[in-house]
Design a protein around this motif. Sequence first.
Motif, PDB file in Angstrom:
ATOM      1  N   ARG A  36       0.948  -1.273   0.008  1.00 18.29           N
ATOM      2  CA  ARG A  36       0.054  -0.117   0.121  1.00 18.29           C
ATOM      3  C   ARG A  36       0.919   1.407   0.029  1.00 18.29           C
ATOM      4  O   ARG A  36       1.810   1.262   0.472  1.00 18.29           O
ATOM      5  CB  ARG A  36      -1.059  -0.049   1.100  1.00 18.29           C
ATOM      6  CG  ARG A  36      -1.726  -1.089   1.300  1.00 18.29           C
ATOM      7  CD  ARG A  36      -2.715  -1.138   2.464  1.00 18.29           C
ATOM      8  NE  ARG A  36      -1.858  -0.871   3.561  1.00 18.29           N
ATOM      9  CZ  ARG A  36      -2.651  -0.815   4.988  1.00 18.29           C
ATOM     10  NH1 ARG A  36      -4.073  -0.869   4.999  1.00 18.29           N
ATOM     11  NH2 ARG A  36      -2.208  -0.663   5.993  1.00 18.29           N
ATOM     12  N   TYR A  37       0.551   2.078  -0.782  1.00 16.33           N
ATOM     13  CA  TYR A  37       1.056   3.575  -0.872  1.00 16.33           C
ATOM     14  C   TYR A  37       0.209   4.511  -0.540  1.00 16.33           C
ATOM     15  O   TYR A  37      -0.885   4.753  -0.863  1.00 16.33           O
ATOM     16  CB  TYR A  37       1.581   3.860  -2.144  1.00 16.33           C
ATOM     17  CG  TYR A  37       2.414   2.471  -2.762  1.00 16.33           C
ATOM     18  CD1 TYR A  37       3.999   2.702  -2.473  1.00 16.33           C
ATOM     19  CD2 TYR A  37       2.186   1.408  -3.365  1.00 16.33           C
ATOM     20  CE1 TYR A  37       4.929   1.820  -2.756  1.00 16.33           C
ATOM     21  CE2 TYR A  37       2.834   0.402  -3.464  1.00 16.33           C
ATOM     22  CZ  TYR A  37       4.143   0.485  -3.394  1.00 16.33           C
ATOM     23  OH  TYR A  37       5.173  -0.628  -3.493  1.00 16.33           O
ATOM     24  N   LYS A  38       0.748   5.300   0.659  1.00 16.96           N
ATOM     25  CA  LYS A  38      -0.270   6.227   1.448  1.00 16.96           C
ATOM     26  C   LYS A  38       0.530   7.538   1.314  1.00 16.96           C
ATOM     27  O   LYS A  38       1.713   7.765   1.231  1.00 16.96           O
ATOM     28  CB  LYS A  38      -0.330   5.882   2.632  1.00 16.96           C
ATOM     29  CG  LYS A  38      -1.133   4.609   3.010  1.00 16.96           C
ATOM     30  CD  LYS A  38      -1.285   4.222   4.402  1.00 16.96           C
ATOM     31  CE  LYS A  38      -1.639   2.703   4.767  1.00 16.96           C
ATOM     32  NZ  LYS A  38      -1.771   2.678   6.209  1.00 16.96           N
ATOM     33  N   VAL A  39      -0.402   8.653   1.618  1.00 18.74           N
ATOM     34  CA  VAL A  39       0.036  10.138   1.700  1.00 18.74           C
ATOM     35  C   VAL A  39      -0.962  10.577   2.675  1.00 18.74           C
ATOM     36  O   VAL A  39      -2.134  10.356   2.692  1.00 18.74           O
ATOM     37  CB  VAL A  39       0.039  10.912   0.306  1.00 18.74           C
ATOM     38  CG1 VAL A  39      -1.428  10.985  -0.027  1.00 18.74           C
ATOM     39  CG2 VAL A  39       0.458  12.214   0.823  1.00 18.74           C
ATOM     40  N   GLY A  40      -0.284  11.104   4.006  1.00 18.98           N
ATOM     41  CA  GLY A  40      -1.177  11.630   4.962  1.00 18.98           C
ATOM     42  C   GLY A  40      -1.954  10.583   5.682  1.00 18.98           C
ATOM     43  O   GLY A  40      -2.863  10.804   6.318  1.00 18.98           O
ATOM     44  N   GLY A  41      -1.200   9.346   5.599  1.00 16.07           N
ATOM     45  CA  GLY A  41      -1.915   8.040   6.161  1.00 16.07           C
ATOM     46  C   GLY A  41      -3.109   7.628   5.490  1.00 16.07           C
ATOM     47  O   GLY A  41      -4.018   6.698   5.994  1.00 16.07           O
ATOM     48  N   LYS A  42      -3.660   7.910   4.174  1.00 14.86           N
ATOM     49  CA  LYS A  42      -4.582   7.600   3.199  1.00 14.86           C
ATOM     50  C   LYS A  42      -3.786   6.992   1.970  1.00 14.86           C
ATOM     51  O   LYS A  42      -3.198   7.470   1.471  1.00 14.86           O
ATOM     52  CB  LYS A  42      -5.469   8.856   2.750  1.00 14.86           C
ATOM     53  CG  LYS A  42      -6.105   9.566   3.972  1.00 14.86           C
ATOM     54  CD  LYS A  42      -7.132   9.044   4.746  1.00 14.86           C
ATOM     55  CE  LYS A  42      -7.735   9.732   5.806  1.00 14.86           C
ATOM     56  NZ  LYS A  42      -8.559   9.077   6.411  1.00 14.86           N
ATOM     57  N   ILE A  43      -4.507   5.824   1.552  1.00 12.66           N
ATOM     58  CA  ILE A  43      -3.946   4.910   0.596  1.00 12.66           C
ATOM     59  C   ILE A  43      -4.395   5.882  -0.775  1.00 12.66           C
ATOM     60  O   ILE A  43      -5.432   6.240  -0.876  1.00 12.66           O
ATOM     61  CB  ILE A  43      -4.742   3.784   0.501  1.00 12.66           C
ATOM     62  CG1 ILE A  43      -4.550   3.039   1.948  1.00 12.66           C
ATOM     63  CG2 ILE A  43      -4.460   3.111  -0.613  1.00 12.66           C
ATOM     64  CD1 ILE A  43      -5.365   1.548   1.755  1.00 12.66           C
ATOM     65  N   PHE A  44      -3.219   5.819  -1.615  1.00 11.47           N
ATOM     66  CA  PHE A  44      -3.732   6.510  -2.980  1.00 11.47           C
ATOM     67  C   PHE A  44      -3.430   5.224  -4.083  1.00 11.47           C
ATOM     68  O   PHE A  44      -3.703   5.121  -5.127  1.00 11.47           O
ATOM     69  CB  PHE A  44      -2.785   7.634  -3.419  1.00 11.47           C
ATOM     70  CG  PHE A  44      -1.390   7.304  -3.368  1.00 11.47           C
ATOM     71  CD1 PHE A  44      -0.788   7.277  -4.489  1.00 11.47           C
ATOM     72  CD2 PHE A  44      -0.433   7.673  -2.315  1.00 11.47           C
ATOM     73  CE1 PHE A  44       0.771   6.906  -4.695  1.00 11.47           C
ATOM     74  CE2 PHE A  44       0.997   7.521  -2.436  1.00 11.47           C
ATOM     75  CZ  PHE A  44       1.418   7.104  -3.635  1.00 11.47           C
ATOM     76  N   ALA A  45      -2.715   4.182  -3.657  1.00 13.60           N
ATOM     77  CA  ALA A  45      -2.362   3.044  -4.519  1.00 13.60           C
ATOM     78  C   ALA A  45      -2.087   1.761  -3.856  1.00 13.60           C
ATOM     79  O   ALA A  45      -1.759   1.743  -2.701  1.00 13.60           O
ATOM     80  CB  ALA A  45      -0.973   3.388  -5.387  1.00 13.60           C
ATOM     81  N   ILE A  46      -2.592   0.712  -4.294  1.00  9.81           N
ATOM     82  CA  ILE A  46      -2.422  -0.765  -3.940  1.00  9.81           C
ATOM     83  C   ILE A  46      -1.716  -1.460  -4.975  1.00  9.81           C
ATOM     84  O   ILE A  46      -2.343  -1.458  -6.136  1.00  9.81           O
ATOM     85  CB  ILE A  46      -3.654  -1.156  -3.264  1.00  9.81           C
ATOM     86  CG1 ILE A  46      -4.411  -0.524  -2.402  1.00  9.81           C
ATOM     87  CG2 ILE A  46      -3.529  -2.808  -2.847  1.00  9.81           C
ATOM     88  CD1 ILE A  46      -5.818  -0.729  -1.888  1.00  9.81           C
ATOM     89  N   ILE A  47      -0.603  -2.151  -4.820  1.00 10.05           N
ATOM     90  CA  ILE A  47      -0.274  -3.247  -5.530  1.00 10.05           C
ATOM     91  C   ILE A  47      -0.596  -4.599  -4.938  1.00 10.05           C
ATOM     92  O   ILE A  47      -0.020  -4.930  -3.698  1.00 10.05           O
ATOM     93  CB  ILE A  47       1.175  -2.896  -6.115  1.00 10.05           C
ATOM     94  CG1 ILE A  47       1.546  -1.621  -6.675  1.00 10.05           C
ATOM     95  CG2 ILE A  47       1.829  -4.071  -7.116  1.00 10.05           C
ATOM     96  CD1 ILE A  47       2.803  -1.188  -6.981  1.00 10.05           C
ATOM     97  N   GLY A  48      -1.123  -5.570  -5.706  1.00 12.60           N
ATOM     98  CA  GLY A  48      -1.544  -6.705  -5.450  1.00 12.60           C
ATOM     99  C   GLY A  48      -1.936  -7.649  -6.274  1.00 12.60           C
ATOM    100  O   GLY A  48      -1.358  -7.545  -7.452  1.00 12.60           O
ATOM    101  N   CYS A  49      -2.833  -8.659  -5.937  1.00 14.54           N
ATOM    102  CA  CYS A  49      -3.292  -9.613  -6.912  1.00 14.54           C
ATOM    103  C   CYS A  49      -4.557  -9.762  -7.062  1.00 14.54           C
ATOM    104  O   CYS A  49      -5.264  -9.569  -5.628  1.00 14.54           O
ATOM    105  CB  CYS A  49      -2.538 -10.937  -6.738  1.00 14.54           C
ATOM    106  SG  CYS A  49      -0.779 -10.985  -7.121  1.00 14.54           S
ATOM    107  N   ASP A  50      -5.507 -10.060  -7.919  1.00 13.30           N
ATOM    108  CA  ASP A  50      -6.681 -10.647  -7.887  1.00 13.30           C
ATOM    109  C   ASP A  50      -6.870 -12.096  -7.147  1.00 13.30           C
ATOM    110  O   ASP A  50      -5.955 -12.568  -6.936  1.00 13.30           O
ATOM    111  CB  ASP A  50      -7.305 -10.309  -9.055  1.00 13.30           C
ATOM    112  CG  ASP A  50      -7.074 -11.181 -10.213  1.00 13.30           C
ATOM    113  OD1 ASP A  50      -6.256 -12.315  -9.790  1.00 13.30           O
ATOM    114  OD2 ASP A  50      -7.606 -11.207 -11.407  1.00 13.30           O
ATOM    115  N   SER A  51      -8.142 -12.345  -7.145  1.00 10.32           N
ATOM    116  CA  SER A  51      -8.390 -13.626  -6.419  1.00 10.32           C
ATOM    117  C   SER A  51      -7.741 -14.640  -7.394  1.00 10.32           C
ATOM    118  O   SER A  51      -7.784 -16.045  -6.842  1.00 10.32           O
ATOM    119  CB  SER A  51      -9.937 -13.793  -6.480  1.00 10.32           C
ATOM    120  OG  SER A  51     -10.548 -14.024  -7.858  1.00 10.32           O
TER     121      SER A  51
END
Length: 119
Positions: free
Chosen positions: A28-43
Amino acid sequence: MNKQKLESFCLKLPGSVHDYQIDWEADRYKVGGKIFAIIGCDSEGKPIITLKCDPHHSEQLRENYDGVIPGYYMNKNHWISIYFNTNIPEEILENLIFRSYELVFQKLPKKIQKQIKLQ
């Protein structure tokens, strides 16, 4: 697009921080404690990046590019997910990451925005 380039771009943005959510198996990538991007996988284990996006723009992206879907496990109106093997040019993807960052940054309290700008 590869994960290292995406991570590097996300972390270059002012005030950006990274963490790993074990339950989600996602970076997870955050700014000010809030997520702006998530890199992961689908199901099915296919790698994706999930970004905040204007609803009208996300609809256009889904129409124009294969591999752009409503946000995986996120609000389908305000988030999109993009498969790594999609045909989106790298420049457009970087602009989408930056726009996601900006959408989140603009919602932060002014005090936090000022602190981030001073870093």
